[in-house]
Design a protein around this motif. Structure first.
Motif, short mmCIF file in Angstrom:
data_model
loop_
_atom_site.label_atom_id
_atom_site.label_comp_id
_atom_site.label_asym_id
_atom_site.label_seq_id
_atom_site.Cartn_x
_atom_site.Cartn_y
_atom_site.Cartn_z
N ILE A 24 0.84 -1.21 0.00
CA ILE A 24 0.00 0.00 0.00
C ILE A 24 0.87 1.25 0.00
CG2 ILE A 24 -1.69 1.31 1.36
CD1 ILE A 24 -2.88 -1.30 2.26
N GLY A 25 1.94 1.22 0.77
CA GLY A 25 2.85 2.36 0.82
C GLY A 25 3.77 2.27 2.01
N ALA A 26 4.64 3.26 2.14
CA ALA A 26 5.61 3.28 3.24
C ALA A 26 5.81 4.70 3.72
CB ALA A 26 6.94 2.68 2.78
N THR A 27 6.32 4.81 4.94
CA THR A 27 6.67 6.11 5.51
C THR A 27 7.99 5.97 6.24
OG1 THR A 27 5.92 7.96 6.87
CG2 THR A 27 5.44 5.75 7.69
N SER A 28 8.76 7.03 6.30
CA SER A 28 10.06 7.01 6.97
C SER A 28 10.11 8.12 8.01
CB SER A 28 11.20 7.18 5.95
OG SER A 28 11.05 8.37 5.23
N VAL A 29 10.75 7.82 9.14
CA VAL A 29 10.88 8.77 10.24
C VAL A 29 12.36 8.93 10.55
CG1 VAL A 29 10.25 9.34 12.60
CG2 VAL A 29 8.67 8.01 11.19
N PRO A 30 12.99 10.07 10.21
CA PRO A 30 14.39 10.29 10.58
C PRO A 30 14.53 10.39 12.10
CG PRO A 30 13.68 11.84 8.88
CD PRO A 30 12.45 11.18 9.41
N LEU A 31 15.55 9.75 12.65
CA LEU A 31 15.74 9.74 14.11
C LEU A 31 16.53 10.96 14.54
CD1 LEU A 31 16.49 5.94 14.64
CD2 LEU A 31 14.31 7.15 14.78
N ASP A 32 15.99 12.12 14.22
CA ASP A 32 16.59 13.38 14.64
C ASP A 32 16.30 13.58 16.13
OD1 ASP A 32 17.35 16.05 15.06
OD2 ASP A 32 16.90 16.56 12.97
N PRO A 33 17.30 13.86 16.97
CA PRO A 33 17.05 14.07 18.41
C PRO A 33 16.00 15.14 18.69
CG PRO A 33 19.40 13.85 17.99
CD PRO A 33 18.74 13.92 16.64
N ARG A 34 15.82 16.07 17.74
CA ARG A 34 14.82 17.14 17.97
C ARG A 34 13.39 16.61 17.90
NH1 ARG A 34 16.95 21.38 13.57
NH2 ARG A 34 17.14 19.39 12.45
N ASN A 35 13.20 15.41 17.32
CA ASN A 35 11.86 14.82 17.27
C ASN A 35 11.46 14.16 18.59
OD1 ASN A 35 11.62 15.58 14.59
ND2 ASN A 35 12.41 13.64 13.81
N PHE A 36 12.45 13.87 19.46
CA PHE A 36 12.17 13.21 20.73
C PHE A 36 12.00 14.28 21.81
CE2 PHE A 36 14.28 10.16 18.09
CZ PHE A 36 13.65 8.96 18.37
N THR A 37 10.78 14.79 21.90
CA THR A 37 10.54 15.94 22.78
C THR A 37 9.62 15.64 23.95
OG1 THR A 37 8.72 16.60 21.31
CG2 THR A 37 10.88 17.59 20.89
N SER A 38 9.05 14.45 24.03
CA SER A 38 8.09 14.15 25.09
C SER A 38 8.55 12.95 25.92
CB SER A 38 6.71 13.87 24.50
OG SER A 38 6.76 12.77 23.63
N LYS A 39 7.94 12.80 27.09
CA LYS A 39 8.22 11.68 27.97
C LYS A 39 7.19 10.58 27.73
CE LYS A 39 11.74 13.06 30.48
NZ LYS A 39 13.00 12.27 30.58
N PRO A 40 7.61 9.32 27.70
CA PRO A 40 6.64 8.23 27.52
C PRO A 40 5.66 8.17 28.68
CG PRO A 40 8.90 7.46 27.19
CD PRO A 40 8.99 8.83 27.77
#
Length: 443
Positions: free
Chosen positions: A241-257
């Motif tokens: 159907i399709g694909a998506t990619s997420v670069p593991l840039d540290p700026r994307n990790f902004t929240s706490k689990p």
């Protein structure tokens, strides 16, 4: 009125991705997948949770989708994971996969282990690919046919009732019962003969009449081949159907689990990413998406000759097929042809085909990679001007089970062809020894 209602029901029940659900603003709803990525510095790992997917196609051409699967991969790297199959139009998985960032490697010479800790950055990417698994039966199979199959199965069982049952056996089934009795008597005679021979000759390994090991090995071979066939069938039923990619840039990790295992864990939060057709990432990808029939990445190379003399030309002209790419809508159209696809490349010299190469057949797909060492055709070039009447013809063909061929698209590369096809030809002849690589659309 009744016919109008029936027509309205049929039209709305056969929606595909080529007829997507409309937004309130009038735009189409594209397929999406939900992800959550947690980076744990204490565990030196990356935890990827596949939340779910939405706005997915319910059928491909005339075949209904049975279930959906998401494959997650960390690039660069070889590790990949798959979710379980979900038979829902809005599937929810909430399945977590762990990619370790601490790896042990062994030195080849000294046999010592070395621990390598990888760091996340924009160079590392999480890729999520969503597949649809199709059903075997066609979309327009009615319940009446299913009921007929069930009734036939019940009738066949009633011909051989269980011992002690009270069901009467008619005259039509008595002949079949007699055949079964004769067969069982023959089998008992064979078994008695086998026992008698085993008693006479003993149980030596070289004189075994019936060996349990042989039965085991044969059953193992059968089960292995059966599993292989089942795997091939399962992969043949998959459609990307399709694909998506997420670069593991540290700026994307902004929240706490929400449920952090360690105080230092950081998360991207819940992300819903639009699924796009698989692309190679080279320039011109956006232009290729507009093509309605598909594109191929091809290389045109004029080989260098050893010692070029007066009146002689350069070496052969080699055309190589590298990749195929189609839009999601094009793949739906290929599915409707109910056949398998293949690509054929031919060398035409003065109106006569001198050489050709044809790929193996494959199911309709949005992306296909070919072996560039095998997918080649070459035009000979013995003297200057020998290529003036030569051209390459590339065809994209669908062939169904009864042998009917449908040409989906084609194009020609030669000296008298215009557009990008002619440009690639001229560039290859202008620079012998230099491969000219281009994406060319089918017409």
């Amino acid at each position: 009125m009744a016919m109008a209602k029936l027509k309205n029901f049929i039209d709305t029940s056969l929606k595909t991705v080529s007829q997507p659900i409309e937004r309130a603003t009038g735009g189409p709803l594209e397929p999406e997948v939900g992800l959550r990525i947690v980076h744990s510095t204490d565990e030196k790992s990356l935890r990827v949770t596949v939340l779910g997917a939405r706005h997915l196609p319910q059928n491909f051409g005339l075949t209904r989708v049975n279930s959906y699967i998401v494959k997650v991969k960390l690039l660069p790297g070889k590790e990949k994971f798959e979710t379980t199959a979900r038979n829902e139009s809005w599937p929810q998985w909430n399945e977590e996969f762990c990619f370790p960032l601490r790896k042990e490697t062994k030195a080849k010479k000294f046999g010592k282990t070395k621990v390598v800790e990888e760091e996340i950055g924009a160079s590392k990417i999480i890729v999520a690919t969503l597949y649809a698994v199709l059903e075997d039966k066609p979309l327009i199979a009615t319940e009446k046919k299913e009921n007929e199959k069930d009734n036939k199965a019940k009738e066949s069982k009633s011909l051989f009732p269980v011992k002690g049952g009270k069901k009467e056996i008619g005259g039509s089934s008595s002949a079949q019962i007699q055949e079964q009795k004769e067969l069982s008597q023959q089998q008992s005679l064979n078994s008695r003969g086998t026992k008698l021979l085993s008693q006479i000759f003993g149980n030596k390994g070289s004189d075994k009449i019936s060996s349990g090991e042989d039965n085991t090995s044969s059953s193992t071979t059968k089960s292995g081949s059966t599993r292989y066939q089942e795997q091939r069938k399962a992969f043949a039923q998959r459609r990307t159907i399709g694909a998506t990619s997420v670069p593991l840039d540290p700026r994307n990790f902004t929240s706490k689990p929400a449920k952090a295992k360690h105080p230092t864990d950081v998360s991207t939060g819940d992300m819903w990413r639009t699924l796009k057709p698989i692309s190679s990432g080279i320039s011109g990808a956006e232009e290729r998406r507009e093509n309605k029939k598909g594109q191929v990445e091809i290389s045109l190379l004029q080989e260098k000759s050893g010692d070029k003399k007066d009146g002689e030309s350069a070496g052969r002209l080699v055309l190589t097929l590298m990749r195929l790419r189609c839009s999601l809508q094009s793949m739906h159209e290929h599915e409707a042809l109910k056949g398998q696809m293949y690509i054929k490349m031919s060398v035409v010299d003065a109106g006569r085909v001198t050489h050709f190469w044809k790929s193996d057949r494959f199911a309709p797909s949005v992306s296909m990679k070919f072996d560039d060492k095998q997918a080649q055709v070459a035009a000979e070039n013995p003297y200057a001007g020998a290529l003036k009447d030569v051209s390459f013809v590339v065809k994209f063909v669908s062939k169904n089970k009864i042998g009917k061929k449908v040409t989906v698209g084609h194009f020609v590369i030669g000296p008298e062809v215009g557009g990008t096809y002619g440009e690639q030809w001229k560039q290859a002849l202008a620079k012998p020894g230099h491969a000219v690589v281009k994406w060319q659309p089918f017409e």
